[in-house]
Design a protein around this motif. Structure first.
Motif, PDB file in Angstrom:
ATOM      1  N   SER A 259      63.777 -40.496-104.447  1.00  0.00           N
ATOM      2  CA  SER A 259      63.473 -38.940-104.022  1.00  0.00           C
ATOM      3  C   SER A 259      63.749 -38.145-105.124  1.00  0.00           C
ATOM      4  O   SER A 259      63.209 -38.262-106.068  1.00  0.00           O
ATOM      5  CB  SER A 259      65.405 -38.322-104.387  1.00  0.00           C
ATOM      6  OG  SER A 259      65.862 -39.348-103.790  1.00  0.00           O
ATOM      7  N   VAL A 260      62.238 -37.105-104.329  1.00  0.00           N
ATOM      8  CA  VAL A 260      61.169 -36.337-105.071  1.00  0.00           C
ATOM      9  C   VAL A 260      61.935 -34.670-104.171  1.00  0.00           C
ATOM     10  O   VAL A 260      62.826 -34.600-103.509  1.00  0.00           O
ATOM     11  CB  VAL A 260      60.317 -35.776-104.261  1.00  0.00           C
ATOM     12  CG1 VAL A 260      59.520 -34.857-105.047  1.00  0.00           C
ATOM     13  CG2 VAL A 260      59.323 -37.823-104.848  1.00  0.00           C
ATOM     14  N   ARG A 261      63.226 -33.836-105.843  1.00  0.00           N
ATOM     15  CA  ARG A 261      63.393 -32.888-105.738  1.00  0.00           C
ATOM     16  C   ARG A 261      62.764 -31.773-105.957  1.00  0.00           C
ATOM     17  O   ARG A 261      62.222 -31.281-106.809  1.00  0.00           O
ATOM     18  CB  ARG A 261      64.533 -32.541-106.239  1.00  0.00           C
ATOM     19  CG  ARG A 261      65.838 -31.452-105.556  1.00  0.00           C
ATOM     20  CD  ARG A 261      67.230 -32.370-106.668  1.00  0.00           C
ATOM     21  NE  ARG A 261      68.063 -32.985-106.456  1.00  0.00           N
ATOM     22  CZ  ARG A 261      69.045 -32.824-105.596  1.00  0.00           C
ATOM     23  NH1 ARG A 261      69.515 -31.642-105.122  1.00  0.00           N
ATOM     24  NH2 ARG A 261      69.029 -34.262-104.794  1.00  0.00           N
ATOM     25  N   SER A 262      62.991 -30.293-105.144  1.00  0.00           N
ATOM     26  CA  SER A 262      61.589 -29.621-105.586  1.00  0.00           C
ATOM     27  C   SER A 262      62.501 -27.721-104.986  1.00  0.00           C
ATOM     28  O   SER A 262      63.316 -27.524-103.805  1.00  0.00           O
ATOM     29  CB  SER A 262      60.784 -29.319-104.397  1.00  0.00           C
ATOM     30  OG  SER A 262      59.561 -28.011-104.149  1.00  0.00           O
ATOM     31  N   GLY A 263      62.302 -26.768-105.505  1.00  0.00           N
ATOM     32  CA  GLY A 263      63.330 -26.345-105.703  1.00  0.00           C
ATOM     33  C   GLY A 263      64.351 -25.871-106.322  1.00  0.00           C
ATOM     34  O   GLY A 263      65.061 -26.657-107.083  1.00  0.00           O
ATOM     35  N   THR A 264      65.019 -24.682-105.499  1.00  0.00           N
ATOM     36  CA  THR A 264      66.835 -24.158-106.300  1.00  0.00           C
ATOM     37  C   THR A 264      67.070 -23.661-105.355  1.00  0.00           C
ATOM     38  O   THR A 264      66.711 -23.071-104.988  1.00  0.00           O
ATOM     39  CB  THR A 264      67.179 -23.792-107.726  1.00  0.00           C
ATOM     40  OG1 THR A 264      66.397 -23.085-107.614  1.00  0.00           O
ATOM     41  CG2 THR A 264      66.486 -24.943-108.417  1.00  0.00           C
ATOM     42  N   GLY A 265      69.039 -23.820-105.127  1.00  0.00           N
ATOM     43  CA  GLY A 265      69.308 -22.726-104.027  1.00  0.00           C
ATOM     44  C   GLY A 265      69.589 -23.316-102.692  1.00  0.00           C
ATOM     45  O   GLY A 265      68.556 -24.540-102.168  1.00  0.00           O
ATOM     46  N   ARG A 266      69.037 -22.328-101.876  1.00  0.00           N
ATOM     47  CA  ARG A 266      68.958 -22.242-100.539  1.00  0.00           C
ATOM     48  C   ARG A 266      67.252 -22.600-100.528  1.00  0.00           C
ATOM     49  O   ARG A 266      67.108 -23.267 -99.108  1.00  0.00           O
ATOM     50  CB  ARG A 266      69.344 -20.677-100.272  1.00  0.00           C
ATOM     51  CG  ARG A 266      70.648 -20.687-100.022  1.00  0.00           C
ATOM     52  CD  ARG A 266      70.560 -19.216 -99.160  1.00  0.00           C
ATOM     53  NE  ARG A 266      71.276 -19.657 -97.383  1.00  0.00           N
ATOM     54  CZ  ARG A 266      71.150 -19.047 -97.131  1.00  0.00           C
ATOM     55  NH1 ARG A 266      71.135 -17.336 -97.080  1.00  0.00           N
ATOM     56  NH2 ARG A 266      71.918 -19.581 -95.610  1.00  0.00           N
ATOM     57  N   ALA A 267      66.508 -22.507-101.495  1.00  0.00           N
ATOM     58  CA  ALA A 267      65.324 -22.855-101.372  1.00  0.00           C
ATOM     59  C   ALA A 267      65.317 -24.243-101.887  1.00  0.00           C
ATOM     60  O   ALA A 267      63.677 -24.945-101.274  1.00  0.00           O
ATOM     61  CB  ALA A 267      63.740 -21.983-102.103  1.00  0.00           C
ATOM     62  N   GLU A 268      65.669 -24.715-102.218  1.00  0.00           N
ATOM     63  CA  GLU A 268      65.786 -26.071-102.340  1.00  0.00           C
ATOM     64  C   GLU A 268      66.051 -27.160-101.568  1.00  0.00           C
ATOM     65  O   GLU A 268      66.124 -27.524-100.111  1.00  0.00           O
ATOM     66  CB  GLU A 268      66.914 -26.732-103.461  1.00  0.00           C
ATOM     67  CG  GLU A 268      67.207 -28.745-103.453  1.00  0.00           C
ATOM     68  CD  GLU A 268      68.351 -28.410-104.636  1.00  0.00           C
ATOM     69  OE1 GLU A 268      68.140 -30.034-105.927  1.00  0.00           O
ATOM     70  OE2 GLU A 268      69.666 -27.702-104.577  1.00  0.00           O
ATOM     71  N   GLN A 269      64.704 -28.471-101.646  1.00  0.00           N
ATOM     72  CA  GLN A 269      64.766 -29.522-100.801  1.00  0.00           C
ATOM     73  C   GLN A 269      64.736 -31.110-101.321  1.00  0.00           C
ATOM     74  O   GLN A 269      63.691 -31.133-102.204  1.00  0.00           O
ATOM     75  CB  GLN A 269      63.273 -29.303-100.079  1.00  0.00           C
ATOM     76  CG  GLN A 269      61.847 -29.083-100.125  1.00  0.00           C
ATOM     77  CD  GLN A 269      60.959 -28.230 -99.183  1.00  0.00           C
ATOM     78  OE1 GLN A 269      59.941 -29.344 -99.552  1.00  0.00           O
ATOM     79  NE2 GLN A 269      60.513 -27.182 -99.196  1.00  0.00           N
ATOM     80  N   VAL A 270      64.065 -32.230-100.548  1.00  0.00           N
ATOM     81  CA  VAL A 270      64.377 -33.412-100.840  1.00  0.00           C
ATOM     82  C   VAL A 270      63.671 -34.329-100.279  1.00  0.00           C
ATOM     83  O   VAL A 270      64.328 -34.147 -98.449  1.00  0.00           O
ATOM     84  CB  VAL A 270      66.115 -33.835-101.485  1.00  0.00           C
ATOM     85  CG1 VAL A 270      66.042 -34.535-101.768  1.00  0.00           C
ATOM     86  CG2 VAL A 270      66.150 -32.994-102.298  1.00  0.00           C
ATOM     87  N   TRP A 271      63.134 -35.127-100.976  1.00  0.00           N
ATOM     88  CA  TRP A 271      62.124 -36.129 -99.610  1.00  0.00           C
ATOM     89  C   TRP A 271      62.948 -37.347-100.587  1.00  0.00           C
ATOM     90  O   TRP A 271      62.419 -37.588-101.330  1.00  0.00           O
ATOM     91  CB  TRP A 271      61.363 -35.690 -99.847  1.00  0.00           C
ATOM     92  CG  TRP A 271      60.614 -34.519 -99.136  1.00  0.00           C
ATOM     93  CD1 TRP A 271      59.570 -33.050 -99.455  1.00  0.00           C
ATOM     94  CD2 TRP A 271      59.668 -34.297 -97.602  1.00  0.00           C
ATOM     95  NE1 TRP A 271      60.064 -32.139 -98.595  1.00  0.00           N
ATOM     96  CE2 TRP A 271      59.676 -32.855 -97.789  1.00  0.00           C
ATOM     97  CE3 TRP A 271      59.157 -34.977 -97.441  1.00  0.00           C
ATOM     98  CZ2 TRP A 271      58.978 -32.228 -96.323  1.00  0.00           C
ATOM     99  CZ3 TRP A 271      59.089 -34.095 -95.545  1.00  0.00           C
ATOM    100  CH2 TRP A 271      58.668 -32.915 -95.314  1.00  0.00           C
ATOM    101  N   SER A 272      62.845 -38.511 -99.806  1.00  0.00           N
ATOM    102  CA  SER A 272      63.609 -39.381-100.706  1.00  0.00           C
ATOM    103  C   SER A 272      63.196 -40.877 -99.368  1.00  0.00           C
ATOM    104  O   SER A 272      63.013 -40.668 -98.169  1.00  0.00           O
ATOM    105  CB  SER A 272      64.868 -39.687-100.520  1.00  0.00           C
ATOM    106  OG  SER A 272      65.847 -39.920 -98.985  1.00  0.00           O
ATOM    107  N   PHE A 273      62.496 -41.724 -99.828  1.00  0.00           N
ATOM    108  CA  PHE A 273      61.659 -42.965 -99.141  1.00  0.00           C
ATOM    109  C   PHE A 273      62.167 -43.551 -99.832  1.00  0.00           C
ATOM    110  O   PHE A 273      62.339 -43.885-100.891  1.00  0.00           O
ATOM    111  CB  PHE A 273      60.126 -42.676 -99.230  1.00  0.00           C
ATOM    112  CG  PHE A 273      59.633 -42.681 -99.496  1.00  0.00           C
ATOM    113  CD1 PHE A 273      58.188 -43.451 -99.729  1.00  0.00           C
ATOM    114  CD2 PHE A 273      59.286 -42.089-100.794  1.00  0.00           C
ATOM    115  CE1 PHE A 273      57.764 -43.171-100.867  1.00  0.00           C
ATOM    116  CE2 PHE A 273      58.256 -41.667-101.863  1.00  0.00           C
ATOM    117  CZ  PHE A 273      57.701 -42.365-102.108  1.00  0.00           C
ATOM    118  N   GLU A 274      61.774 -45.411 -99.023  1.00  0.00           N
ATOM    119  CA  GLU A 274      61.873 -46.075 -99.740  1.00  0.00           C
ATOM    120  C   GLU A 274      60.376 -46.883 -99.763  1.00  0.00           C
ATOM    121  O   GLU A 274      60.050 -47.149 -98.608  1.00  0.00           O
ATOM    122  CB  GLU A 274      63.017 -47.542 -99.112  1.00  0.00           C
ATOM    123  CG  GLU A 274      64.255 -46.911 -99.161  1.00  0.00           C
ATOM    124  CD  GLU A 274      65.297 -48.498 -98.490  1.00  0.00           C
ATOM    125  OE1 GLU A 274      64.580 -48.902 -98.539  1.00  0.00           O
ATOM    126  OE2 GLU A 274      66.075 -47.537 -98.538  1.00  0.00           O
TER     127      GLU A 274
END
Length: 142
Positions: free
Chosen positions: A106-121
């Protein structure tokens, strides 16, 4: 006659659906040159990502997305052909992190409402992917 039309329509619809599942890994010649110059460490085309924006928040949105990922010595680039989902470079100033749970990265970017997570196998070596992405993130958070 009606049955023939229905079969033809179903066949055409199925073929159109198969075409829309084409590759997500197309890059411009300029981006290919850039990534080659940065030295590609990992590359995984056409992966299934779980994308989450505003995780845990009131406006949380989750969806599965097909995309490709390239990790170089200085960039993490998640994209679908010409559309960039996430780009992390040494100039990135927002909070970024990477974690692994089993085979899922999982790659997490930003904080609060601007946060996004991209996860993959990844196709192989989830621990190695995590280590290589962390190396890029250390450069971005200096």
């Amino acid at each position: 006659m009606r049955r023939t039309r229905l079969l033809l329509a179903a066949t055409l619809f199925g073929a159109a659906g198969a075409c829309s599942e084409g590759t997500t890994a197309k890059l411009s010649a300029g981006l290919e040159r850039r990534f080659e110059a940065e030295e590609i460490v990992r590359r995984a085309p056409d992966q299934r990502f779980h994308y989450t924006s505003d995780p845990g928040g009131r406006a949380e949105r989750r969806e599965d997305r097909r995309a490709s990922i390239i990790v170089t010595k200085s960039s993490v680039y998640i994209y679908k052909n010409d559309k960039v989902g996430l780009e992390i470079t040494p100039r990135t100033r927002r909070d970024v992190s990477v974690s692994r749970s089993g085979e899922r990265v999982s790659v997490r970017s930003g904080t609060g409402r601007a946060e996004q997570v991209w996860s993959f196998e990844p196709p192989e070596d989830a621990a190695g992917w995590t280590t290589d992405i962390r190396a890029v993130l250390r450069q971005a958070t200096k």
